[in-house]
Design a protein around this motif. Structure first.
Motif, mmCIF file in Angstrom:
data_model
loop_
_atom_site.group_PDB
_atom_site.id
_atom_site.type_symbol
_atom_site.label_atom_id
_atom_site.label_comp_id
_atom_site.label_asym_id
_atom_site.label_seq_id
_atom_site.Cartn_x
_atom_site.Cartn_y
_atom_site.Cartn_z
ATOM 1 N N SER A 1 7.431 -42.815 13.929
ATOM 2 C CA SER A 1 8.441 -41.682 13.332
ATOM 3 C C SER A 1 9.325 -41.143 14.704
ATOM 4 N N PRO A 2 10.481 -41.089 14.789
ATOM 5 C CA PRO A 2 11.402 -41.368 13.653
ATOM 6 C C PRO A 2 11.623 -42.778 13.307
ATOM 7 N N SER A 3 11.930 -43.259 12.298
ATOM 8 C CA SER A 3 12.266 -44.655 12.136
ATOM 9 C C SER A 3 13.747 -45.207 11.229
ATOM 10 N N TYR A 4 13.755 -46.017 11.258
ATOM 11 C CA TYR A 4 14.807 -46.600 10.014
ATOM 12 C C TYR A 4 14.368 -48.004 9.382
ATOM 13 N N CYS A 5 14.997 -48.474 8.587
ATOM 14 C CA CYS A 5 14.661 -49.439 7.536
ATOM 15 C C CYS A 5 14.238 -50.640 8.224
#
Length: 93
Positions: free
Chosen positions: A37-41
């Protein structure tokens, strides 16, 4: 992942249990690949294999993980017979 369904299932289960349900990370493009985190798909997919299935399926990125996994480039982050050929659907939790 046609050649490795066991690892596909492990990665999918890990993503659901340890990322989606537990961490509920915020979505943001970040250059540190190995932090949840943070992240994305597309980073979720990479980390599900990295932390939940097998690191040997993926290219290791140096420089402290300063790499962005793009949706269209996701397959290029896998190596050898681990390159995805189809989507694995979670059928049990």
């Amino acid at each position: 992942m046609k050649n490795h369904p066991k690892y596909a299932k492990k990665a999918a289960t890990y993503a659901y249990r340890h990322m989606y349900l537990k961490d509920n990370p915020s979505y943001m493009i970040t250059s540190n690949l190995y932090h949840k985190s943070p992240s994305y798909c597309s980073k979720y997919v990479y980390l599900a294999y990295w932390w939940g299935a097998t690191k040997s399926a993926l290219k290791k990125h140096k420089n402290g993980g300063q790499h962005i996994v793009t949706p269209h480039g996701l397959i290029d982050n896998f190596v050898g017979s681990f390159k995805p050929t189809r989507i694995h659907k979670i059928s049990t939790y």
